[in-house]
Enzyme design. Structure first.
Site, PDB file in Angstrom:
ATOM      1  N   ARG A  48      -6.309  -4.919  12.671  1.00  0.00           N
ATOM      2  CA  ARG A  48      -6.335  -4.471  11.361  1.00  0.00           C
ATOM      3  C   ARG A  48      -6.466  -2.711  11.656  1.00  0.00           C
ATOM      4  O   ARG A  48      -5.528  -2.037  10.972  1.00  0.00           O
ATOM      5  CB  ARG A  48      -6.979  -4.940  10.309  1.00  0.00           C
ATOM      6  CG  ARG A  48      -6.983  -4.258   8.998  1.00  0.00           C
ATOM      7  CD  ARG A  48      -7.755  -5.029   7.838  1.00  0.00           C
ATOM      8  NE  ARG A  48      -8.672  -5.679   8.166  1.00  0.00           N
ATOM      9  CZ  ARG A  48      -9.900  -5.282   8.164  1.00  0.00           C
ATOM     10  NH1 ARG A  48     -10.171  -4.020   8.108  1.00  0.00           N
ATOM     11  NH2 ARG A  48     -11.063  -6.111   8.508  1.00  0.00           N
ATOM     12  N   TYR A  73      13.002   5.820  -6.940  1.00  0.00           N
ATOM     13  CA  TYR A  73      13.143   4.226  -6.707  1.00  0.00           C
ATOM     14  C   TYR A  73      12.606   3.471  -7.591  1.00  0.00           C
ATOM     15  O   TYR A  73      11.253   3.696  -8.065  1.00  0.00           O
ATOM     16  CB  TYR A  73      12.679   4.136  -5.040  1.00  0.00           C
ATOM     17  CG  TYR A  73      12.458   2.676  -5.020  1.00  0.00           C
ATOM     18  CD1 TYR A  73      13.561   1.927  -5.171  1.00  0.00           C
ATOM     19  CD2 TYR A  73      11.198   2.221  -4.362  1.00  0.00           C
ATOM     20  CE1 TYR A  73      13.375   0.593  -4.747  1.00  0.00           C
ATOM     21  CE2 TYR A  73      11.227   0.900  -3.922  1.00  0.00           C
ATOM     22  CZ  TYR A  73      12.307  -0.063  -4.169  1.00  0.00           C
ATOM     23  OH  TYR A  73      12.026  -1.420  -3.767  1.00  0.00           O
ATOM     24  N   ASP A  85       8.868  11.569  -0.639  1.00  0.00           N
ATOM     25  CA  ASP A  85       9.612  10.397  -0.073  1.00  0.00           C
ATOM     26  C   ASP A  85      10.544  11.097   0.731  1.00  0.00           C
ATOM     27  O   ASP A  85      11.613  11.512   0.030  1.00  0.00           O
ATOM     28  CB  ASP A  85       9.604   9.516  -1.329  1.00  0.00           C
ATOM     29  CG  ASP A  85      10.375   8.260  -0.775  1.00  0.00           C
ATOM     30  OD1 ASP A  85      10.956   8.244   0.178  1.00  0.00           O
ATOM     31  OD2 ASP A  85      10.337   7.411  -1.673  1.00  0.00           O
ATOM     32  N   LYS A 116      14.381   1.177   5.994  1.00  0.00           N
ATOM     33  CA  LYS A 116      15.627   1.761   5.739  1.00  0.00           C
ATOM     34  C   LYS A 116      16.318   2.386   7.037  1.00  0.00           C
ATOM     35  O   LYS A 116      16.577   1.806   7.997  1.00  0.00           O
ATOM     36  CB  LYS A 116      15.789   2.921   4.604  1.00  0.00           C
ATOM     37  CG  LYS A 116      14.915   2.248   3.315  1.00  0.00           C
ATOM     38  CD  LYS A 116      15.434   0.927   2.823  1.00  0.00           C
ATOM     39  CE  LYS A 116      14.928   0.523   1.529  1.00  0.00           C
ATOM     40  NZ  LYS A 116      13.590   0.276   1.263  1.00  0.00           N
TER      41      LYS A 116
END
Length: 379
Positions: free
Chosen positions: A46, A98, A170, A195
């Site tokens: 982690r 978004y 972004d 993406k």
């Protein structure tokens, strides 16, 4: 290094144990220590994983940054950024963003006393007018999703610096192939690696890239403490995707231009949203801060009827009707009922996102076939 060389080589080293040229998938949760606290830099996956480390280094190199941090999704990356804030803090964001970003801002973090302002960022005076003593962050998305509005990153950076604010960009639609926001003054670059960066519609992941050591330390603490980290298999897939990013983006841009021009001249199309057009409201800014204009296009049919848009979406064949974007295959979507359904209709309409708007993610197929597909679907 030029970008194409960087995409293949930067931030990635052959595996030190075997010399493997491709980063191995370190499918392990923990690491053996010689003595308590005496280890090889890895304790628990982690916190750190060698596959993830290579990906984070590669992303930092591509964005001309110092530190990269990967998360299990783009939303997990956004979550980590907003967790740096405290109740009473305020964020200024674009009103055309978004739907998932809008949802986490308004439905999750607003409940914890963080206030969000949404405005048209094409006019930077509107951004500065919202700054007050509680403002801590400016959130920029450019090109915006789905209206392809362009926001002046350098201009926002000047406002952020003047008022000691954190500027987040972004960069999902553009990727570092088209623009590098850190070079324009942003403090944090955020990506949905799902993406274009992954590029093959086979992985969900997010990332943050920074130059500032203090910001990196704060975000790395949140990454580890909250645990929204990706697995090594997914990191391997994105590493593989990055190696063809420059080739894919070049073709996305070429195809995007051909399809945008085709749609603009179509008798049944009312309006096309694409920043490469000279009559685009912020084309001059796009030309200055981007290397090309991308493969994302939105358009509205004449008459602006939902049923007409639905008919087109149902008839398209090479453009697959699906959520997401940025894969090698072309995708189409209906933002009002899909990606932006979480934004109230009144807010959508104010931002110019009509019920009949169709969004295209233009892939890397032959443009002639894609145009023929649009021709048969629109009629």
């Amino acid at each position: 290094m030029k970008f194409g060389t960087k995409a293949i080589h930067a931030g990635v080293e052959p595996d030190p144990t075997t010399g493997a040229i491709m980063t191995p998938i370190y499918q392990t949760s923990t690491y053996v220590q010689r003595s308590p606290g005496d280890h090889k830099g890895y304790e628990y996956s982690r916190t750190h994983n060698p596959t993830r480390t290579q990906l984070q280094n590669a992303l930092a190199a591509l964005e001309n940054g110092k530190h990269g941090l990967c998360f299990a999704s783009g939303m997990a990356a956004i979550d980590a950024v907003i967790k740096m804030l405290a109740p009473g803090d305020e964020v200024i964001s674009t009103n055309d963003l978004y739907g998932g970003s809008y949802r986490i801002f308004t439905k999750i973090f607003q409940n914890y006393g963080i206030k969000f302002h949404f405005t048209n960022m094409a006019d930077l005076s509107k951004v500065e007018a919202l700054v007050n003593e509680n403002t801590k962050m400016i959130w920029v998305e450019t090109p915006t999703n789905p209206l392809l509005n362009i926001i002046d990153i350098k201009g926002c950076a000047a406002i952020a610096k003047k008022h000691s604010l954190i500027l987040v960009a972004d960069n999902t639609f553009a990727t570092p192939y088209l623009q590098t926001p850190l070079d324009l003054g942003a403090d944090i670059v955020m990506h949905s690696l799902t993406k274009y960066m992954g590029g093959h519609s086979d992985v969900v992941m997010g990332a943050l890239i920074v130059n500032n050591d203090d910001l990196h330390e704060r975000l790395a603490f949140i990454q580890n403490a909250c645990g929204g980290t990706p697995g090594p298999q997914d990191c391997f897939l994105v590493l593989r995707g990055l190696k063809t990013l420059h080739l894919r983006m070049e073709r996305h841009c070429q195809n995007g231009r051909k399809i945008a021009e085709y749609l603009k001249n179509h008798p049944k199309v009312e309006k096309v949203f694409w920043p490469g057009f000279e009559d685009h409201s912020n084309h001059s800014v796009a030309k200055e801060q981007m290397n090309d204009f991308g493969g994302m296009i939105s358009f509205v049919l004449k008459g602006d009827k939902v049923e007409d848009a639905t008919r087109v979406l149902e008839k398209l064949k090479f453009f697959a009707l699906a959520e997401s974007l940025g894969g090698v295959e072309s995708l189409c979507g209906h933002p009002a009922t899909m990606t932006h359904a979480s934004i109230p209709r009144e807010e959508r309409m104010k931002a110019g996102l009509s019920d009949s708007l169709i969004r295209l993610s233009v892939g890397v197929e032959d443009a002639e076939d894609l145009i023929a597909d649009l021709e048969q679907a629109i009629g």
